[in-house]
Design a protein around this motif. Structure first.
Motif, mmCIF file in Angstrom:
data_model
loop_
_atom_site.group_PDB
_atom_site.id
_atom_site.type_symbol
_atom_site.label_atom_id
_atom_site.label_comp_id
_atom_site.label_asym_id
_atom_site.label_seq_id
_atom_site.Cartn_x
_atom_site.Cartn_y
_atom_site.Cartn_z
ATOM 1 N N ASN A 214 3.164 3.883 58.677
ATOM 2 C CA ASN A 214 4.313 4.210 57.832
ATOM 3 C C ASN A 214 4.467 3.157 56.724
ATOM 4 N N GLU A 215 5.554 3.250 55.980
ATOM 5 C CA GLU A 215 5.736 2.353 54.832
ATOM 6 C C GLU A 215 5.731 0.876 55.258
ATOM 7 N N THR A 363 17.050 6.667 56.173
ATOM 8 C CA THR A 363 16.471 7.709 55.327
ATOM 9 C C THR A 363 17.597 8.621 54.860
ATOM 10 N N LYS A 379 14.862 9.164 49.916
ATOM 11 C CA LYS A 379 14.492 7.754 49.942
ATOM 12 C C LYS A 379 14.523 7.201 51.361
ATOM 13 N N ARG A 380 13.805 6.095 51.518
ATOM 14 C CA ARG A 380 13.791 5.397 52.813
ATOM 15 C C ARG A 380 13.912 3.902 52.572
ATOM 16 N N ALA A 398 10.645 8.714 50.330
ATOM 17 C CA ALA A 398 10.277 9.138 51.680
ATOM 18 C C ALA A 398 9.482 10.425 51.624
#
Length: 398
Positions: A214-215, A363, A379-380, A398
């Motif tokens: 993930n990010e 999120t 967005k996250r 996101a």
């Protein structure tokens, strides 16, 4: 009989197993664990009470339903051997490979410990602080217990639905690189549904990939790919607790049931070394405090006071475009051209990230309007605790 009981005690390292009932998602009563675990527990209960004939009948019934359940075959073999000679250990067969026996012992212990030591009904995983309205269910995996839990979004409160035995990485959890045979720890989401027809038999009745890395994983330099929730080959009922190259593996029957709860692109899958449990009061208090922090960030953005807005960001902040210095410079430049700003947040989810760092994953859908720009983005953010205050350390799409 006494020696058989002692041998099974040593093999399972467990005493009497109880069988609580819980309220299901539909409101009725259901067994608190998967059918195989419940049947296995009943067999051990019979052995504990020296009802070995009853135990053998129940093992036979279990194998009739799940012919490839190797652990049940082993217990059946022990019960039959005990009629002819004393047993010195669980799986007391000199012909059986030691490695296979060790795997089955670990599976027995994992299944029965998780079945016996159930979390209290008024406690929830700490990680499920807030699900967005469209997220009907959430998945929480405990690698130490080899257990997967399903929780329903009951008007924002997580409500237990079911739990299942799972296998995970051969070398444990906390994946960092390609091929390390570990299962990742973090907050993930289901990204696809791969049916049996598109897969080899190794993956069983299907697979559900998750978004590892993930990010935050990428920010930390973690790599690898192909982490899935999937089933077992057609000749295998279940696998040992540590048996995969990093995936979370369920029996085909359990995966088929689980598939009814999964929403591609929505369902969170939170994987932890061990689950932290909170009372509902503590959960509500923590959720309220974090929502207050998020709302303060939103209001400070609308205020156009750049210093107040940037105070919510860590000096260690970094995104795909750069570091804190670049972020602050861009925000000051943008704010100079604004006479008014309005920010609305919807579809908000807040999950605590498992692991060593105190972190939450936020999120949301952001509706941004100003005198010269309007847009809607998903967005996250990743927030960390610094000096007793929550700070945003990553923000992106996101």
């Amino acid at each position: 009989m006494r020696r058989l009981k002692a041998a099974l005690h040593r093999g399972f390292a467990l005493a009497f197993v109880c069988f609580p009932l819980v309220v299901s998602a539909s409101g009725g009563l259901r067994a608190a664990a998967a059918d195989a675990d419940m049947a296995l527990g009943e067999v051990i209960r019979d052995i504990e009470h020296r009802r070995t004939d009853d135990a053998l009948k129940k093992v036979d019934a279990l194998l009739l339903r799940y012919p490839n359940f190797r652990l049940a075959h082993l217990i059946r073999g022990d019960l039959l051997l005990a009629r002819t000679r004393p047993l010195s250990a669980f799986g007391d067969s000199p012909e059986a490979p030691a490695e296979k026996l060790a795997d089955l012992r670990e599976e027995a212990i994992a299944r029965l410990k998780a079945y016996r030591n159930r979390p209290p009904s008024n406690y929830v995983p700490r990680y499920l602080l807030q699900m967005e309205p469209d997220q009907k269910f959430a998945i929480v995996v405990d690698t130490q217990r080899s257990r997967l839990y399903i929780y329903q979004n009951d008007n924002g409160r997580p409500r237990f639905v079911a739990d299942y035995y799972i296998a995970h990485g051969k070398l444990g959890a906390e994946k960092t690189r390609e091929g390390d045979k570990r299962t990742p720890v973090g907050v993930y989401h289901v990204t696809a549904n791969l049916p049996r027809q598109k897969l080899s038999d190794f993956y069983g009745s299907g697979a559900f990939p998750i978004n590892y890395p993930n990010e935050w994983d990428r920010q930390q330099g973690r790599n690898g790919h192909g982490i899935w929730l999937h089933g077992t080959p057609s000749d295998t009922y279940s696998r040992p607790p540590r048996a995969s190259d990093g995936c979370v593996v369920l029996t085909n029957q359990d995966l088929d049931t689980l598939s009814g709860y999964l929403q591609v692109g929505l369902t969170p899958v939170i994987i932890s070394n061990t689950i932290e449990w909170l009372s509902l009061d503590d959960w509500a208090s923590e959720r309220t405090a974090l929502n207050r922090e998020i709302e303060a960030w939103r209001k400070d953005w609308e205020s156009r006071d750049v210093d107040r807005y940037l105070a919510h960001y860590s000096r260690s902040f970094r995104n795909n475009e750069g570091d804190y210095g670049q972020w602050a410079q861009q925000k000051r430049l943008v704010a100079a051209g604004k006479s008014w700003v309005k920010v609305d947040l919807s579809k908000l989810s807040v999950f605590r990230n498992p692991g060593k760092q105190d972190m939450i994953v936020v999120t949301f859908e952001q509706d941004y309007r100003s005198n010269n720009l309007s847009n809607v983005l998903k967005k996250r953010q990743y927030w960390v605790k610094e000096g007793g205050r929550w700070k945003i350390i990553y923000e992106g799409f996101a």
